[in-house]
Write an enzyme that holds these catalytic residues in place. Sequence first.
Site, PDB file in Angstrom:
ATOM      1  N   SER A 233       0.595  -1.337  -0.199  1.00 26.39           N
ATOM      2  CA  SER A 233      -0.023  -0.142  -0.055  1.00 26.39           C
ATOM      3  C   SER A 233       0.772   1.649  -0.132  1.00 26.39           C
ATOM      4  O   SER A 233       2.140   1.356   0.785  1.00 26.39           O
ATOM      5  CB  SER A 233      -0.516   0.017   1.519  1.00 26.39           C
ATOM      6  OG  SER A 233      -1.682  -1.671   1.438  1.00 26.39           O
TER       7      SER A 233
HETATM    8  N1  SAH Z   1      -1.379  -4.050   3.806  1.00 27.10           N
HETATM    9  C1  SAH Z   1      -0.479  -4.717   2.570  1.00 27.10           C
HETATM   10  C2  SAH Z   1      -1.434  -4.661   1.493  1.00 27.10           C
HETATM   11  C3  SAH Z   1      -1.985  -5.451   0.413  1.00 27.10           C
HETATM   12  S1  SAH Z   1      -2.730  -5.477  -0.944  1.00 27.10           S
HETATM   13  C4  SAH Z   1       1.281  -4.104   2.555  1.00 27.10           C
HETATM   14  O1  SAH Z   1       1.055  -3.392   1.808  1.00 27.10           O
HETATM   15  O2  SAH Z   1       1.890  -5.250   1.978  1.00 27.10           O
HETATM   16  C5  SAH Z   1      -3.560  -6.165   0.148  1.00 27.10           C
HETATM   17  C6  SAH Z   1      -3.624  -7.604  -0.060  1.00 27.10           C
HETATM   18  O3  SAH Z   1      -4.987  -8.357   0.591  1.00 27.10           O
HETATM   19  C7  SAH Z   1      -2.967  -8.570  -1.408  1.00 27.10           C
HETATM   20  O4  SAH Z   1      -1.970  -9.200  -0.613  1.00 27.10           O
HETATM   21  C8  SAH Z   1      -4.621 -10.363  -1.001  1.00 27.10           C
HETATM   22  O5  SAH Z   1      -4.018 -11.345  -1.346  1.00 27.10           O
HETATM   23  C9  SAH Z   1      -5.002  -9.552   0.284  1.00 27.10           C
HETATM   24  N2  SAH Z   1      -6.674 -10.279   0.125  1.00 27.10           N
HETATM   25  C10 SAH Z   1      -7.409 -10.015  -0.473  1.00 27.10           C
HETATM   26  N3  SAH Z   1      -8.954 -10.837  -0.402  1.00 27.10           N
HETATM   27  C11 SAH Z   1      -8.382 -11.707   0.687  1.00 27.10           C
HETATM   28  C12 SAH Z   1      -9.152 -12.117   2.163  1.00 27.10           C
HETATM   29  N4  SAH Z   1     -10.339 -12.327   1.175  1.00 27.10           N
HETATM   30  N5  SAH Z   1      -8.293 -12.926   2.859  1.00 27.10           N
HETATM   31  C13 SAH Z   1      -6.890 -12.205   2.996  1.00 27.10           C
HETATM   32  N6  SAH Z   1      -6.757 -11.838   2.259  1.00 27.10           N
HETATM   33  C14 SAH Z   1      -7.368 -10.496   1.208  1.00 27.10           C
END
Ligand code: SAH
Length: 221
Positions: free
Chosen positions: A71
Site C-alpha cells: 500500500s
Molecule cells: N498492507 C498490505 C497490502 C497488500 S494488498 C501491504 O502493504 O503489503 C492487499 C492484500 O489483501 C493482498 O495481499 C491480497 O492477497 C489480500 N486479500 C485479498 N482478499 C483477501 C481475503 N479475502 N482474505 C485475506 N487477504 C486478502
Amino acid sequence: MMQSEQFLGIGMTSQRTRERLVQRLLERGISDRRVLESMRSVPRHLFVDEALSSRAYEDTALPIGSGQTISQPYVVARMTEAVLQCRPRKVLEVGTGCGYQTAVLASLGLEVFSIERIGALYEKARRNLSRVKLSHVRLRHGDGYQGWKAQAPFDAILVAAAPEELPEALLQQLAEGGCLIIPVGGGGGQQLLKVTRQGEQFNQEVLEMVSFVPMLSGAPR
Ligand code: SAH
C-alpha cells in the site's frame, strides 16, 4: 548502518528519503506523532524486492508479486491513524500482503493478528517480519472475509482490500466501541470507511476516496 547497506549505497539515502517521506505525510495532513515516528522507523525498503528498494520511500504503491501491491505510505499512515483513534490493544488486519502495514501496527505496541489469502505472500510476510524482528505478530493463511473468530473480539479491524459490501463477519468480531477501517466499493474507486460499533449499532463515517485491490472471498490459494 549495516555494511551491506553501505555497500549498496542505500544506507544514507534511505535515511534522507525516509525523512522526506515523513515531511510529505505531514503536509498531507497526518498529524499523529506516533504514526509519523513509526513511518520513520519501519524500514519499508526491506518489504519490497531489492530491484525496487531505491523507490521504497516514494509515496506510491509498488508491486509485491502475485498481482498485489504494497500500500501507498500515505494510505498506511491514514489507516493507522484511524485505527489508533479507537484506542486499540488487539487488532485484526485482513490482507497482510508483504507485511509492511503489519509491521507499522506492531511497532506501535499493538497485539496484531493478520490474515493473508495468497500462500506466497503469507510466506513473504513471515520472512519480512522476522527480518525486522517483529515476528511476534500472529499470521494466518486463510480467507479474511470471515475474520478470525477464535481470536475475536478485536478493538480494531483494518482491511487492505476492498469488498463490495461490508463483511458481516467482521462487524460481528468488533468489540464494543471498536472500529473497522475498510475500503468499500467496486470498479473505479472506493470509500475508505470507519465503522464504529455501539451495541448492535454500526455508525459509518467516510474518511476519503481510495483505490485498493479487490477483496476476494472463497478458499485461499
Ligand atoms: N498492507 C498490505 C497490502 C497488500 S494488498 C501491504 O502493504 O503489503 C492487499 C492484500 O489483501 C493482498 O495481499 C491480497 O492477497 C489480500 N486479500 C485479498 N482478499 C483477501 C481475503 N479475502 N482474505 C485475506 N487477504 C486478502
